[in-house]
Design a protein around this motif. Structure first.
Motif, PDB file in Angstrom:
ATOM      1  N   TYR A   1      -3.066  -5.943 -11.680  1.00  0.00           N
ATOM      2  CA  TYR A   1      -3.685  -5.754  -9.382  1.00  0.00           C
ATOM      3  C   TYR A   1      -1.897  -4.809  -9.243  1.00  0.00           C
ATOM      4  CZ  TYR A   1       0.045  -9.739 -10.011  1.00  0.00           C
ATOM      5  OH  TYR A   1       0.707 -10.879 -10.047  1.00  0.00           O
ATOM      6  N   ALA A   2      -2.183  -4.669  -8.075  1.00  0.00           N
ATOM      7  CA  ALA A   2      -1.366  -3.585  -7.695  1.00  0.00           C
ATOM      8  C   ALA A   2      -1.771  -4.112  -5.940  1.00  0.00           C
ATOM      9  CB  ALA A   2      -1.748  -1.362  -7.303  1.00  0.00           C
ATOM     10  N   TRP A   3      -0.693  -3.444  -4.979  1.00  0.00           N
ATOM     11  CA  TRP A   3      -0.530  -3.855  -4.132  1.00  0.00           C
ATOM     12  C   TRP A   3       0.905  -2.939  -3.466  1.00  0.00           C
ATOM     13  CZ3 TRP A   3       2.285  -5.915  -7.940  1.00  0.00           C
ATOM     14  CH2 TRP A   3       3.434  -5.951  -8.231  1.00  0.00           C
ATOM     15  N   GLN A   4       0.208  -2.811  -1.846  1.00  0.00           N
ATOM     16  CA  GLN A   4       1.256  -1.741  -1.185  1.00  0.00           C
ATOM     17  C   GLN A   4       2.023  -2.477  -0.050  1.00  0.00           C
ATOM     18  OE1 GLN A   4      -1.532   1.238  -0.165  1.00  0.00           O
ATOM     19  NE2 GLN A   4      -0.318   2.799  -1.204  1.00  0.00           N
ATOM     20  N   ASP A   5       3.191  -2.345   0.398  1.00  0.00           N
ATOM     21  CA  ASP A   5       4.414  -2.892   1.525  1.00  0.00           C
ATOM     22  C   ASP A   5       5.081  -0.881   1.934  1.00  0.00           C
ATOM     23  OD1 ASP A   5       5.687  -3.743   3.001  1.00  0.00           O
ATOM     24  OD2 ASP A   5       7.486  -4.670   1.519  1.00  0.00           O
ATOM     25  N   GLY A   6       3.926  -0.870   2.956  1.00  0.00           N
ATOM     26  CA  GLY A   6       4.322  -0.303   3.919  1.00  0.00           C
ATOM     27  C   GLY A   6       4.150   1.041   3.088  1.00  0.00           C
ATOM     28  N   ILE A   7       4.605   2.468   2.726  1.00  0.00           N
ATOM     29  CA  ILE A   7       5.082   2.649   1.800  1.00  0.00           C
ATOM     30  C   ILE A   7       4.853   2.587   0.177  1.00  0.00           C
ATOM     31  CG2 ILE A   7       5.976   4.593   3.653  1.00  0.00           C
ATOM     32  CD1 ILE A   7       8.508   4.783   2.234  1.00  0.00           C
ATOM     33  N   TYR A   8       5.372   1.563   0.031  1.00  0.00           N
ATOM     34  CA  TYR A   8       6.357   1.307  -1.041  1.00  0.00           C
ATOM     35  C   TYR A   8       4.860   0.520  -1.851  1.00  0.00           C
ATOM     36  CZ  TYR A   8      10.677   0.974   0.242  1.00  0.00           C
ATOM     37  OH  TYR A   8      11.505   1.862   1.382  1.00  0.00           O
ATOM     38  N   GLU A   9       4.488   1.807  -2.918  1.00  0.00           N
ATOM     39  CA  GLU A   9       3.563   0.858  -3.854  1.00  0.00           C
ATOM     40  C   GLU A   9       4.373   0.419  -5.155  1.00  0.00           C
ATOM     41  OE1 GLU A   9      -0.160   2.995  -5.977  1.00  0.00           O
ATOM     42  OE2 GLU A   9       0.685   4.286  -4.695  1.00  0.00           O
ATOM     43  N   ALA A  10       3.416  -1.190  -5.779  1.00  0.00           N
ATOM     44  CA  ALA A  10       3.432  -1.739  -7.028  1.00  0.00           C
ATOM     45  C   ALA A  10       2.610  -2.068  -7.671  1.00  0.00           C
ATOM     46  CB  ALA A  10       4.576  -2.599  -6.649  1.00  0.00           C
ATOM     47  N   MET A  11       2.161  -2.410  -9.146  1.00  0.00           N
ATOM     48  CA  MET A  11       1.876  -2.854  -9.513  1.00  0.00           C
ATOM     49  C   MET A  11       2.539  -3.907 -10.513  1.00  0.00           C
ATOM     50  SD  MET A  11       0.509   0.070 -11.978  1.00  0.00           S
ATOM     51  CE  MET A  11      -0.863  -1.136 -12.722  1.00  0.00           C
ATOM     52  N   ASN A  12       1.516  -4.779 -11.328  1.00  0.00           N
ATOM     53  CA  ASN A  12       2.582  -5.476 -12.361  1.00  0.00           C
ATOM     54  C   ASN A  12       2.558  -4.985 -13.284  1.00  0.00           C
ATOM     55  OD1 ASN A  12      -0.349  -5.807 -12.531  1.00  0.00           O
ATOM     56  ND2 ASN A  12      -0.412  -7.342 -14.342  1.00  0.00           N
ATOM     57  N   GLY A  13       3.568  -5.828 -13.940  1.00  0.00           N
ATOM     58  CA  GLY A  13       3.801  -4.496 -15.097  1.00  0.00           C
ATOM     59  C   GLY A  13       3.025  -4.907 -16.998  1.00  0.00           C
TER      60      GLY A  13
END
Length: 351
Positions: free
Chosen positions: A87-99
């Motif tokens: 799964y991936a998520w965003q926090d404003g300009i930041y983007e991440a996903m699980n490893g």
């Protein structure tokens, strides 16, 4: 005088600092102090690693027991994990996903040796077969987009265990360096209708100033715009996009080229730490047949400092032509000791 040299594939310049020119004897490599006691990769310590995912072993030997000559296990301290989903998520300009990903260790020999140079060509063939097998197996996970095979030698090279081994990390994106190569190759083909690496091979074999060793199917050379002193590339002479598609004749021809490249480096420059990486085409993305797979051997003889980190450009104090000459001459009288483990002759072909 110093020279700026440009890599023909990517937009990267290198300073060949001839005013600082360093020959092999100018480098000093302190001995690595790696822990060699109770090695978890040695025969008899199979219970000290996660269960094997692949092993080349005697037919009557059980899994996770002695009797192997190549063994692949999950990394006990993985950088990524093969979760069921992601799964991936965003926090404003930041983007991440699980490893998500796969991190494995390829144990390259039963011998407790720090490198491949003291193995037989036959044993190096088996290492190549293991790399190929894992590339082919892991690409079935369509979440994965790139599989990086690499070898760290010596503490400065990032190794934490002395026993000769390599690793792979499979990830769900194409790394920036590989994407940059792909973009450069695409642009080169658009302008010239040929492969840049094929043209590198052709020009180097014509001039031979930077050729270290040539076989029927492969060439080992010091690149024109080498970033590191005594950097080497190994490329197939014929265009091949995917290391996973190499065959038996390729592997038999490649094994001595790879082993001798590492042996030449060891003999020429005080057995330095190094990083070996395999660059091959991405997986599960399509349209990458114009890539040209190759190995890059990067000795750790200089320190990457402020200029390199600030610009992405490198300063190399050893002209590639001088390095190639030293590497060509390095094996006079050097003979590696015999490999300790005898691979059974009846082993089936890994095809």
């Amino acid at each position: 005088m110093p020279e700026w040299r440009k890599d023909p594939v990517v937009d990267r310049w290198v300073i060949i600092a001839t005013e600082r020119a360093k020959r092999p004897h100018d480098f000093r490599c302190p001995p690595d102090q790696l822990n060699s006691g109770d090695c978890p990769l040695c025969v008899g310590n199979e219970d000290k690693t996660p269960p094997e995912v692949l092993a080349f072993r005697d037919a009557d030997s059980p899994a996770n027991q002695p009797g192997w000559w190549i063994r692949v296990v999950p990394n006990k301290f993985p950088a990524v994990l093969p979760n069921e989903g992601y799964y991936a998520w965003q926090d404003g300009i930041y983007e991440a996903m699980n490893g998500i990903g796969v991190h494995e260790v390829i144990v390259e020999s039963t011998d407790h040796e720090p490198d491949l140079v003291n193995q037989s060509d036959r044993q190096v063939e088996e290492v190549l077969w293991a790399w190929r097998a894992r590339l082919l197996d892991l690409r079935h996970d369509t979440r994965l987009k790139y599989i990086q095979i690499f070898k760290n030698k010596g503490r400065t090279g990032g190794a934490s265990l002395e026993h000769t081994h390599s690793q792979l990390i499979a990830i769900p994106m194409v790394p920036a360096d590989v994407a940059e190569e792909l973009a450069g190759l695409h642009e080169y083909r658009r302008h010239r209708n040929t492969c840049a690496y094929c043209d590198v091979v052709h020009q180097e074999l014509s001039g031979r100033d930077r050729v270290v060793r040539e076989s029927g199917r492969f060439v080992c050379l010091v690149p024109f715009a080498a970033r590191y002193p005594f950097e080497m590339w190994i490329l197939p002479k014929e265009h091949q996009a995917d290391f996973g598609q190499i065959g038996e004749d390729d592997i038999r021809d490649l094994a001595p080229v790879l082993r001798e490249a590492l042996l030449r480096l060891s003999e020429a420059v005080c057995r330095p730490p190094y990083n070996l990486v395999l660059h091959t085409s991405p997986i599960n993305v399509g349209g990458e047949l114009f890539y040209h797979w190759h190995f890059e051997i990067m000795p750790r003889l200089t320190i990457t400092a402020g200029y390199e980190l600030g610009t992405g450009y490198f300063i190399n104090p050893t002209p590639p032509e001088l390095a190639a000459e030293a590497l060509r001459d390095a094996l006079e009288g050097a003979v590696p000791p015999p490999h300790a483990y005898t691979i059974p002759e009846e082993v089936p072909k890994h095809v």
